[in-house]
Write a protein that holds these residues in place. Structure first.
Motif, PDB file in Angstrom:
ATOM      1  N   THR A  58      48.985  46.619 -16.313  1.00  8.20           N
ATOM      2  CA  THR A  58      48.814  46.130 -17.685  1.00  8.20           C
ATOM      3  C   THR A  58      49.573  47.088 -18.590  1.00  8.20           C
ATOM      4  OG1 THR A  58      46.641  45.166 -17.261  1.00  8.20           O
ATOM      5  CG2 THR A  58      47.192  45.640 -19.549  1.00  8.20           C
ATOM      6  N   LEU A  59      50.438  46.526 -19.432  1.00 10.28           N
ATOM      7  CA  LEU A  59      51.223  47.318 -20.372  1.00 10.28           C
ATOM      8  C   LEU A  59      50.805  46.964 -21.787  1.00 10.28           C
ATOM      9  CD1 LEU A  59      53.597  49.215 -21.141  1.00 10.28           C
ATOM     10  CD2 LEU A  59      55.105  47.201 -20.981  1.00 10.28           C
ATOM     11  N   TYR A  60      50.136  47.888 -22.456  1.00  6.18           N
ATOM     12  CA  TYR A  60      49.816  47.717 -23.869  1.00  6.18           C
ATOM     13  C   TYR A  60      51.038  48.146 -24.675  1.00  6.18           C
ATOM     14  CZ  TYR A  60      44.911  47.097 -22.594  1.00  6.18           C
ATOM     15  OH  TYR A  60      43.742  46.632 -22.059  1.00  6.18           O
ATOM     16  N   THR A  61      51.517  47.237 -25.502  1.00  6.58           N
ATOM     17  CA  THR A  61      52.765  47.478 -26.199  1.00  6.58           C
ATOM     18  C   THR A  61      52.750  46.761 -27.542  1.00  6.58           C
ATOM     19  OG1 THR A  61      55.183  47.365 -25.922  1.00  6.58           O
ATOM     20  CG2 THR A  61      53.890  45.561 -24.946  1.00  6.58           C
ATOM     21  N   ASN A  62      53.906  46.586 -28.134  1.00 11.02           N
ATOM     22  CA  ASN A  62      54.052  45.946 -29.437  1.00 11.02           C
ATOM     23  C   ASN A  62      55.361  45.176 -29.436  1.00 11.02           C
ATOM     24  OD1 ASN A  62      55.423  46.564 -32.415  1.00 11.02           O
ATOM     25  ND2 ASN A  62      53.327  45.806 -32.543  1.00 11.02           N
ATOM     26  N   GLU A  86      51.568  42.770 -16.758  1.00 13.15           N
ATOM     27  CA  GLU A  86      51.094  41.865 -17.801  1.00 13.15           C
ATOM     28  C   GLU A  86      51.186  42.599 -19.130  1.00 13.15           C
ATOM     29  OE1 GLU A  86      49.902  38.345 -19.321  1.00 13.15           O
ATOM     30  OE2 GLU A  86      50.001  38.693 -17.155  1.00 13.15           O
ATOM     31  N   PRO A  87      52.067  42.180 -20.031  1.00 10.66           N
ATOM     32  CA  PRO A  87      52.138  42.847 -21.336  1.00 10.66           C
ATOM     33  C   PRO A  87      51.039  42.367 -22.272  1.00 10.66           C
ATOM     34  CG  PRO A  87      53.795  41.123 -21.213  1.00 10.66           C
ATOM     35  CD  PRO A  87      53.097  41.138 -19.884  1.00 10.66           C
ATOM     36  N   LYS A  98      46.964  44.376 -37.760  1.00 14.72           N
ATOM     37  CA  LYS A  98      45.509  44.293 -37.660  1.00 14.72           C
ATOM     38  C   LYS A  98      44.892  45.588 -37.142  1.00 14.72           C
ATOM     39  CE  LYS A  98      45.563  39.291 -36.739  1.00 14.72           C
ATOM     40  NZ  LYS A  98      45.233  38.237 -35.733  1.00 14.72           N
ATOM     41  N   GLY A  99      45.740  46.591 -36.880  1.00 18.62           N
ATOM     42  CA  GLY A  99      45.243  47.878 -36.402  1.00 18.62           C
ATOM     43  C   GLY A  99      44.719  47.845 -34.980  1.00 18.62           C
ATOM     44  N   GLU A 100      45.200  46.896 -34.173  1.00 19.84           N
ATOM     45  CA  GLU A 100      44.672  46.770 -32.816  1.00 19.84           C
ATOM     46  C   GLU A 100      44.959  47.997 -31.954  1.00 19.84           C
ATOM     47  OE1 GLU A 100      44.753  41.876 -32.409  1.00 19.84           O
ATOM     48  OE2 GLU A 100      46.203  43.089 -31.292  1.00 19.84           O
ATOM     49  N   GLY A 133      45.985  56.240 -29.834  1.00 17.57           N
ATOM     50  CA  GLY A 133      46.052  54.991 -30.583  1.00 17.57           C
ATOM     51  C   GLY A 133      47.447  54.538 -30.920  1.00 17.57           C
ATOM     52  N   ARG A 134      48.381  54.774 -29.987  1.00 19.43           N
ATOM     53  CA  ARG A 134      49.749  54.313 -30.176  1.00 19.43           C
ATOM     54  C   ARG A 134      50.196  53.606 -28.900  1.00 19.43           C
ATOM     55  NH1 ARG A 134      53.111  58.957 -33.337  1.00 19.43           N
ATOM     56  NH2 ARG A 134      54.254  57.102 -34.003  1.00 19.43           N
ATOM     57  N   ILE A 135      51.400  53.106 -28.904  1.00 21.04           N
ATOM     58  CA  ILE A 135      51.897  52.434 -27.706  1.00 21.04           C
ATOM     59  C   ILE A 135      53.128  53.174 -27.202  1.00 21.04           C
ATOM     60  CG2 ILE A 135      50.991  50.183 -28.341  1.00 21.04           C
ATOM     61  CD1 ILE A 135      54.679  50.576 -28.499  1.00 21.04           C
ATOM     62  N   PRO A 136      53.429  53.011 -25.893  1.00 19.20           N
ATOM     63  CA  PRO A 136      52.793  52.171 -24.899  1.00 19.20           C
ATOM     64  C   PRO A 136      51.665  52.882 -24.146  1.00 19.20           C
ATOM     65  CG  PRO A 136      54.765  53.117 -23.966  1.00 19.20           C
ATOM     66  CD  PRO A 136      54.694  53.607 -25.402  1.00 19.20           C
TER      67      PRO A 136
END
Length: 221
Positions: free
Chosen positions: A8-12, A33-34, A41-43, A56-59
């Motif tokens: 799982t890749l948390y990104t923007n 899965e991105p 929204k500050g997710e 609290g930043r990406i990735p």
């Protein structure tokens, strides 16, 4: 909990650093899965993400095949991926000395290119007031970083080992922005070697695929 993809890749959608991780995942043929966090929204700062990444930043990358092993900071992620999943050294090197040189360039990218290019972009497009002194400083620093790359690449085709590695790939997203939006100069004329190197990198199938996805996701509605 079962996962359809290994990672799982948390990104923007816009943030450059997530796209470089996607490029290396594609280079290595790794299924991921991105999850595109909405910064508006500050997710990225919400508990659902900060439980994985306290910054609290990406990735942020989670390797489900390795006990949900979690890493943040993009260049640390790149190094992890090749150390664990690139035994054939497709985009890495085997020699111990060259591996330290790869780290050297990853540190330069993270401490030099990323922050300076990012601030140049911020003060040019997003800051609430026009600050010529800040714009001048970060424009100059962006050019200085490109000058370092220009000088090195004028003597060798790639950064390390005579082949394309994560050292080279780590520079793609921010260089793409410098060439296309950050600098008010003809980058190809001022930095022809860097421009040719960048063109070679983005024409690789993995990079081309990822950058096409990025362009589609960020296209005006």
């Amino acid at each position: 909990m079962s996962h359809g993809k290994q990672f799982t890749l948390y990104t923007n959608k816009k943030g450059p650093n997530g796209w470089k991780v996607a490029i290396v995942l594609e280079e290595l043929g790794l299924a991921y899965e991105p999850v595109y966090l909405d910064f508006g929204k500050g997710e990225q700062k919400a508990p659902a993400h900060t439980k994985h990444n306290p910054n609290g930043r990406i990735p942020t990358l989670i390797d489900h095949a390795n006990g949900d092993y979690t890493l943040w900071e993009s260049d640390a992620i790149l190094y992890y991926l090749v150390e664990k999943y690139d035994p054939e050294h497709k985009v890495s090197v085997a020699d111990a000395g060259e591996r330290f040189q790869v780290l050297q360039w990853l540190f330069f990218q993270a401490s030099g290119q990323g922050p300076y290019f990012g601030q140049a972009l911020w003060f040019k497009f997003y800051h609430s007031e026009t600050l010529p002194s800040a714009q001048e400083r970060y424009q100059k620093e962006t050019k200085r970083v490109l000058g370092v790359l220009e000088g090195v690449l004028a003597k060798q085709d790639t950064l390390v080992g005579g082949k394309i590695t994560i050292a080279d790939l780590s520079f793609i997203p921010w260089n793409d922005m410098a060439i296309n939006s950050i600098l008010d100069i003809d980058v190809a004329a001022e930095y022809p070697v860097v421009t040719a190197w960048h063109k070679k990198l983005v024409e690789r199938p993995a990079a081309k695929k990822v950058l096409e996805v990025r362009a589609a996701m960020n296209a005006p509605a």
